[in-house]
Structure formats: C-alpha cells, structure tokens
Design a protein around this motif. Structure first.
Motif, PDB file in Angstrom:
ATOM      1  N   UNK A  50     -25.819 -35.596 -11.135  1.00 23.04           N
ATOM      2  CA  UNK A  50     -25.774 -35.005  -9.793  1.00 23.04           C
ATOM      3  C   UNK A  50     -24.356 -35.052  -9.221  1.00 23.04           C
ATOM      4  N   UNK A  51     -23.663 -36.176  -9.421  1.00 15.52           N
ATOM      5  CA  UNK A  51     -22.273 -36.287  -8.957  1.00 15.52           C
ATOM      6  C   UNK A  51     -21.389 -35.251  -9.639  1.00 15.52           C
ATOM      7  N   UNK A  52     -21.522 -35.144 -10.948  1.00 15.86           N
ATOM      8  CA  UNK A  52     -20.678 -34.219 -11.711  1.00 15.86           C
ATOM      9  C   UNK A  52     -21.010 -32.763 -11.402  1.00 15.86           C
ATOM     10  N   UNK A  53     -22.262 -32.481 -11.110  1.00 10.58           N
ATOM     11  CA  UNK A  53     -22.677 -31.100 -10.833  1.00 10.58           C
ATOM     12  C   UNK A  53     -22.044 -30.566  -9.556  1.00 10.58           C
ATOM     13  N   UNK A  54     -21.611 -31.459  -8.691  1.00  6.51           N
ATOM     14  CA  UNK A  54     -20.968 -31.040  -7.439  1.00  6.51           C
ATOM     15  C   UNK A  54     -19.541 -30.551  -7.665  1.00  6.51           C
ATOM     16  N   UNK A  55     -18.977 -30.875  -8.819  1.00  2.41           N
ATOM     17  CA  UNK A  55     -17.608 -30.464  -9.131  1.00  2.41           C
ATOM     18  C   UNK A  55     -17.660 -29.151  -9.901  1.00  2.41           C
ATOM     19  N   UNK A  56     -17.170 -28.110  -9.273  1.00  2.68           N
ATOM     20  CA  UNK A  56     -17.136 -26.817  -9.954  1.00  2.68           C
ATOM     21  C   UNK A  56     -15.800 -26.151  -9.693  1.00  2.68           C
ATOM     22  N   UNK A  57     -15.224 -25.528 -10.661  1.00  3.55           N
ATOM     23  CA  UNK A  57     -15.704 -25.527 -12.049  1.00  3.55           C
ATOM     24  C   UNK A  57     -15.284 -26.803 -12.778  1.00  3.55           C
ATOM     25  N   UNK A  58     -16.068 -27.167 -13.762  1.00  2.00           N
ATOM     26  CA  UNK A  58     -15.721 -28.298 -14.628  1.00  2.00           C
ATOM     27  C   UNK A  58     -14.872 -27.765 -15.778  1.00  2.00           C
ATOM     28  N   UNK A  59     -13.710 -28.363 -15.971  1.00  2.00           N
ATOM     29  CA  UNK A  59     -12.806 -27.893 -17.022  1.00  2.00           C
ATOM     30  C   UNK A  59     -12.809 -28.784 -18.255  1.00  2.00           C
ATOM     31  N   UNK A  60     -13.286 -30.005 -18.108  1.00  2.00           N
ATOM     32  CA  UNK A  60     -13.319 -30.922 -19.245  1.00  2.00           C
ATOM     33  C   UNK A  60     -13.844 -32.272 -18.818  1.00  2.00           C
ATOM     34  N   UNK A  61     -14.220 -33.101 -19.790  1.00  2.00           N
ATOM     35  CA  UNK A  61     -14.773 -34.410 -19.460  1.00  2.00           C
ATOM     36  C   UNK A  61     -13.781 -35.331 -18.759  1.00  2.00           C
ATOM     37  N   UNK A  62     -12.496 -35.122 -18.973  1.00  2.00           N
ATOM     38  CA  UNK A  62     -11.495 -35.945 -18.304  1.00  2.00           C
ATOM     39  C   UNK A  62     -11.544 -35.803 -16.793  1.00  2.00           C
ATOM     40  N   UNK A  63     -12.007 -34.678 -16.343  1.00  2.00           N
ATOM     41  CA  UNK A  63     -12.115 -34.402 -14.909  1.00  2.00           C
ATOM     42  C   UNK A  63     -13.143 -35.313 -14.230  1.00  2.00           C
ATOM     43  N   UNK A  64     -14.130 -35.790 -14.996  1.00  2.00           N
ATOM     44  CA  UNK A  64     -15.187 -36.636 -14.428  1.00  2.00           C
ATOM     45  C   UNK A  64     -15.186 -38.038 -15.046  1.00  2.00           C
ATOM     46  N   UNK A  65     -14.131 -38.363 -15.768  1.00  2.00           N
ATOM     47  CA  UNK A  65     -14.042 -39.631 -16.493  1.00  2.00           C
ATOM     48  C   UNK A  65     -14.248 -40.855 -15.608  1.00  2.00           C
ATOM     49  N   UNK A  66     -13.671 -40.856 -14.436  1.00  2.00           N
ATOM     50  CA  UNK A  66     -13.799 -42.020 -13.557  1.00  2.00           C
ATOM     51  C   UNK A  66     -15.009 -41.914 -12.627  1.00  2.00           C
ATOM     52  N   UNK A  67     -15.725 -40.830 -12.718  1.00  2.00           N
ATOM     53  CA  UNK A  67     -16.847 -40.573 -11.814  1.00  2.00           C
ATOM     54  C   UNK A  67     -18.205 -40.914 -12.425  1.00  2.00           C
ATOM     55  N   UNK A  69     -20.675 -42.139 -16.104  1.00  2.00           N
ATOM     56  CA  UNK A  69     -20.779 -42.779 -17.412  1.00  2.00           C
ATOM     57  C   UNK A  69     -21.031 -41.680 -18.449  1.00  2.00           C
ATOM     58  N   UNK A  70     -20.415 -41.792 -19.600  1.00  2.00           N
ATOM     59  CA  UNK A  70     -20.627 -40.807 -20.659  1.00  2.00           C
ATOM     60  C   UNK A  70     -20.132 -39.417 -20.308  1.00  2.00           C
ATOM     61  N   UNK A  71     -18.884 -39.297 -19.836  1.00  2.00           N
ATOM     62  CA  UNK A  71     -18.406 -37.995 -19.368  1.00  2.00           C
ATOM     63  C   UNK A  71     -18.458 -36.886 -20.417  1.00  2.00           C
ATOM     64  N   UNK A  72     -18.267 -37.211 -21.682  1.00  2.00           N
ATOM     65  CA  UNK A  72     -18.318 -36.171 -22.724  1.00  2.00           C
ATOM     66  C   UNK A  72     -19.709 -35.546 -22.795  1.00  2.00           C
ATOM     67  N   UNK A  73     -20.733 -36.367 -22.654  1.00  2.00           N
ATOM     68  CA  UNK A  73     -22.108 -35.870 -22.716  1.00  2.00           C
ATOM     69  C   UNK A  73     -22.492 -35.148 -21.422  1.00  2.00           C
ATOM     70  N   UNK A  74     -22.105 -35.714 -20.308  1.00  2.00           N
ATOM     71  CA  UNK A  74     -22.395 -35.079 -19.019  1.00  2.00           C
ATOM     72  C   UNK A  74     -21.745 -33.700 -18.970  1.00  2.00           C
ATOM     73  N   UNK A  75     -20.488 -33.633 -19.374  1.00  2.00           N
ATOM     74  CA  UNK A  75     -19.776 -32.350 -19.384  1.00  2.00           C
ATOM     75  C   UNK A  75     -20.461 -31.353 -20.323  1.00  2.00           C
ATOM     76  N   UNK A  76     -20.769 -31.794 -21.528  1.00  2.00           N
ATOM     77  CA  UNK A  76     -21.380 -30.896 -22.516  1.00  2.00           C
ATOM     78  C   UNK A  76     -22.706 -30.333 -22.019  1.00  2.00           C
TER      79      UNK A  76
END
Length: 84
Positions: A50-67, A69-76
């Motif tokens: 839900x936190x990551x979905x608020x960030x648009x557009x998502x350009x890569x997992x590094x953008x949500x790394x500190x936000x 857990x598991x940014x690579x999976x959340x991003x994918x």
C-alpha cells in the motif's frame, strides 16, 4: 486504481510467475495478508504494498528501498500489468 483493487489482483495472481527487474523469476503465496515470495522465506506485509502503490510512477526497486521490505518483489508485483 484504488489499492483495494490492486490487492485483490495481487491475491488473484498468487502462484503465477513474476520477474524482478533483474529478470529473476519468482512466484508468491498469500499468508495472513502477506505476500511470501518463493525465493525467500520472509513475508511482505500488505501495508508495504500500500505504501509503495502511492508512489507513481515507480521506476525501480531502489526508489522504495527504504520504504518497504522486499523492494525487488514489491516493485515487480506492483509494476506488472496483471496487477495494475
């Protein structure tokens, strides 16, 4: 798209193959409002998506790394056209 619809899509596509940004294949299961990727044994809470979905557009997992857990999976998952 509202997050409830995104979460429903995440639930509906559990068990299907997804790919990280670096093209690593994975599937996931849903356990108690958490996504559990098959490449790891740790759960990623619905709140992280839900936190990551608020960030648009998502350009890569590094953008949500500190936000989240598991940014690579959340991003994918969040950037897959089956989900959004």
């Amino acid at each position: 798209m509202e997050f409830d619809a995104i979460w429903t899509n995440i639930i509906n596509h559990a068990g299907e193959q997804f790919f990280t940004k670096t093209k690593l294949p994975f599937t996931y299961k849903i356990v108690s409002n958490c996504v559990v990727p098959d490449r790891t044994n740790y759960p990623i809470n619905k709140a992280d998506f839900e936190k990551a979905a608020k960030i648009t557009p998502l350009h890569g997992p590094g953008q949500i790394n500190s936000l989240v857990r598991g940014p690579a999976y959340v991003y994918a998952i969040l950037t897959d056209k089956r989900i959004r």
